[in-house]
Design an enzyme around this catalytic site. Structure first.
Site, PDB file in Angstrom:
ATOM      1  N   THR A 137       0.858  -1.191   0.000  1.00 39.56           N
ATOM      2  CA  THR A 137       0.000   0.000   0.000  1.00 39.56           C
ATOM      3  C   THR A 137       0.888   1.232   0.000  1.00 39.56           C
ATOM      4  OG1 THR A 137      -1.594   1.371   1.204  1.00 39.56           O
ATOM      5  CG2 THR A 137      -0.282  -0.100   2.549  1.00 39.56           C
ATOM      6  N   ASP A 139       0.069   3.775   1.383  1.00 39.81           N
ATOM      7  CA  ASP A 139      -0.207   4.454   2.658  1.00 39.81           C
ATOM      8  C   ASP A 139       0.790   4.096   3.761  1.00 39.81           C
ATOM      9  OD1 ASP A 139      -2.455   5.338   1.311  1.00 39.81           O
ATOM     10  OD2 ASP A 139      -3.786   3.864   2.221  1.00 39.81           O
ATOM     11  N   MET A 181      -2.321  11.493  -0.291  1.00 39.91           N
ATOM     12  CA  MET A 181      -3.101  10.343   0.188  1.00 39.91           C
ATOM     13  C   MET A 181      -2.545   9.821   1.510  1.00 39.91           C
ATOM     14  SD  MET A 181      -4.058   8.155  -3.184  1.00 39.91           S
ATOM     15  CE  MET A 181      -5.441   8.593  -4.216  1.00 39.91           C
ATOM     16  N   ARG A 285      -0.065   6.889  -7.060  1.00 35.99           N
ATOM     17  CA  ARG A 285      -0.157   5.425  -7.127  1.00 35.99           C
ATOM     18  C   ARG A 285       0.265   4.863  -8.469  1.00 35.99           C
ATOM     19  NH1 ARG A 285      -5.970   4.167  -4.738  1.00 35.99           N
ATOM     20  NH2 ARG A 285      -6.270   3.296  -6.799  1.00 35.99           N
TER      21      ARG A 285
END
Ligand SMILES: Nc1ncnc2c1ncn2[C@@H]1O[C@H](COP(=O)(O)OP(=O)(O)OP(=O)(O)O)[C@@H](O)[C@H]1O
Ligand SMILES: O=P(O)(O)OC[C@H]1O[C@](O)(CO)[C@@H](O)[C@@H]1O
Ligand SMILES: [Mg+2]
Length: 358
Positions: A137, A139, A181, A285
Site C-alpha cells: 500500500t 499508505d 493520500m 499510485r
C-alpha cells in the site's frame, strides 16, 4: 504444489514485481501458478483463475499497476450486490470462494494487499485457507511492517510535486496547500513534506489548529518569505473537527478528500493572502516503481514462496529493522500503523522548524 496469487485494494507501484518474483520462485520449484483477476473478482466467474507462466510475467518489474487487476470494492464477506428493488446491499460469498479454491485444488494463496486485504485474509484463514501475505500500500499503514511496497514511489512522486509547486508558490507569493493520500495515517504527508522542505505538514495523528498555521505564515512574512507551502494528509482534521470526506459507496470504504480546499480557503480568509489547493490524487499510485520498490517487491514476492515451501502459513512477510521477517496475519488484522509522535522523523520536522499544526 499449486498456488494462486491475487492483488487487492488500491494499486501500488511494485505489485507487478512482487507477482513476478512469486511466480518465478514458484515455477523454479516446479509448482503450478494461478492468477486471480480483479481482486477476488474472477473467482465467481466461469474462469476463476488464469495461468501464470514465465511469459506472463516477463518484463513486468518496471510496469505500474497490476497485471492481475485489483479491486477495493469486493470484500467476499461484504460483497456488494444490487437488490431487486434497485437498492444496494452486501452479502457473504466467502464460502463460494473457499469452495472454488478446494475444487481447483489450490494449496496456498499469496495475498498481496493492504490492511483491508489482510483483514479479509485473516477471516479466510479461519475458514481453512492456507495464506501467505505480501504487504502492499502506498499508505504505509500496515501494522508490524516498517515499510510497504509502493510507499517509496509514492513519496518520491509527492516530493517532486511539492518541489514544483513551491517554485510557483514563491513566484506568486501565494499559500499553496497540497493534499496527499494516506488514509488515516500521515506517512506520505510527513515524509514527502519534510523531504520537500514544506513549511507546514498536517497529519491525522496531530489534529491541527488554524491559529498555529497562521502564526507560521506571519512569521515567514516577517522574514520576507511571502509564500508558504502546506502539505496536508487527506485524513488530517482540525482539533475538534471532522474528517473531510466525499461519501461512501456500498461495500467500499469511505472516500477521503477535500481537506486541502478547506484549509486553503480558511487561510485566505484569516491572512488575506491568495491561496490555491492541489490534490495529488492517483498520480501517487500510478506509473513505474522506484528502484527501492522494485527490489523490496521482488524480495517480498520471493520470500512469500519460501514461506509456502516451509508450510509456514498465516504469515505476512514484512521488513523489520531492515530484515525480512514473518508475522501472523491474524495478529495484525483490524490494526493500523500510525506515525509515532515520538519518532525521530517527527522530531526532525520540529527541529528544522516545520509547523505540524499543533
Ligand atoms: N482481493 C480483494 N478483492 C476485492 N476487494 C478487496 C480485496 N482486497 C481488499 N479489498 C477491499 O479493498 C479495500 C482496501 O483494501 P486494502 O486496505 O488492502 O488496500 P489499500 O492499499 O490500503 O488501498 P485502499 O484502502 O485505499 O483501497 C478494503 O475495503 C477491502 O475490503
Ligand atoms: O482508488 P480510490 O478508490 O480512489 O482509493 C483511494 C484510497 O486508496 C489509497 O490510495 C491507497 O490505500 C488511499 O491513500 C486513498 O484514500
Ligand atoms: Mg488500506
Amino acid at each position: 504444489m499449486r498456488i494462486a496469487i491475487n492483488t487487492g485494494g488500491g494499486d501500488a507501484p511494485g505489485l507487478n514485481a512482487a507477482i513476478r518474483a512469486a511466480t518465478l520462485a514458484a515455477l523454479k520449484r516446479g509448482w503450478e501458478v494461478l492468477g486471480i483477476k480483479n481482486g477476488y473478482g474472477s473467482i465467481y466467474t466461469d474462469e476463476p483463475f488464469i495461468t501464470l507462466d514465465e511469459q506472463a510475467v516477463q518484463g513486468i518489474t518496471l510496469q505500474g499497476g497490476t497485471i492481475l487487476g485489483t479491486a477495493n470494492r469486493g470484500n467476499p464477506f461484504e460483497m456488494p450486490y444490487e437488490k431487486e428493488d434497485g437498492e444496494w446491499g452486501t452479502k457473504d460469498v466467502s464460502d463460494q470462494l473457499v469452495n472454488t479454491f478446494k475444487e481447483h485444488e489450490v494449496d496456498a494463496l499469496i495475498a498481496i494487499g493492504g490492511d483491508g486485504s489482510m483483514n479479509i485474509a485473516s477471516k479466510l484463514i479461519k475458514k481453512g485457507l492456507d495464506i501467505v501475505g505480501v504487504p502492499k500500500t502506498i499508505d504505509n499503514d500496515i501494522y508490524g511492517c516498517d515499510v510497504t511496497l509502493g510507499f517509496d514511489t509514492a513519496i518520491s512522486i509527492a516530493t517532486e510535486a511539492i518541489d514544483r509547486i513551491t517554485t510557483t508558490a514563491e513566484s506568486h507569493h501565494r499559500l499553496m496547500v497540497v493534499e496527499v493520500m494516506g488514509r488515516y495515517a500521515g506517512w506520505i504527508a510527513l515524509y514527502s513534506g519534510i523531504a520537500a522542505s514544506a513549511d507546514v505538514v498536517l497529519i491525522p495523528e496531530i489534529p491541527f489548529s488554524y491559529d498555529s498555521i497562521v502564526e507560521k505564515i506571519k512569521e515567514r512574512e516577517a522574514k520576507g518569505r511571502h509564500y508558504t507551502m502546506i502539505v496536508v494528509a487527506e485524513g488530517a482534521k482540525e482539533q475538534d473537527g471532522e474528517l473531510v470526506t466525499k461519501g461512501k459507496t456500498v461495500g467500499q470504504e469511505v472516500q477521503l478528500g477535500g481537506i486541502a480546499d478547506r484549509v486553503a480557503n480558511k487561510l485566505s480568509e484569516r491572512t488575506g493572502k491568495e491561496s490555491r489547493s492541489v490534490v495529488l490524487g492517483h498520480l501517487q499510485r500510478g506509473g513505474s516503481p522506484s528502484t527501492y520498490d522494485r527490489l523490496i517487491s521482488l524480495r517480498f514476492g520471493a520470500a512469500a514462496i519460501r514461506c509456502v515451501q516451509e508450510h509456514d502459513f498465516n504469515k505476512l512477510v514484512v521488513l523489520q529493522d531492515n530484515q525480512l521477517k514473518r508475522i501472523p496475519i491474524t495478529s495484525i488484522a483490524e490494526k493500523m500503523k500510525s506515525v509515532s509522535l515520538e519518532s525521530d522523523t517527527v522530531q526532525t520536522a520540529r527541529d528544522i522548524g516545520i509547523c505540524l499544526g499543533d
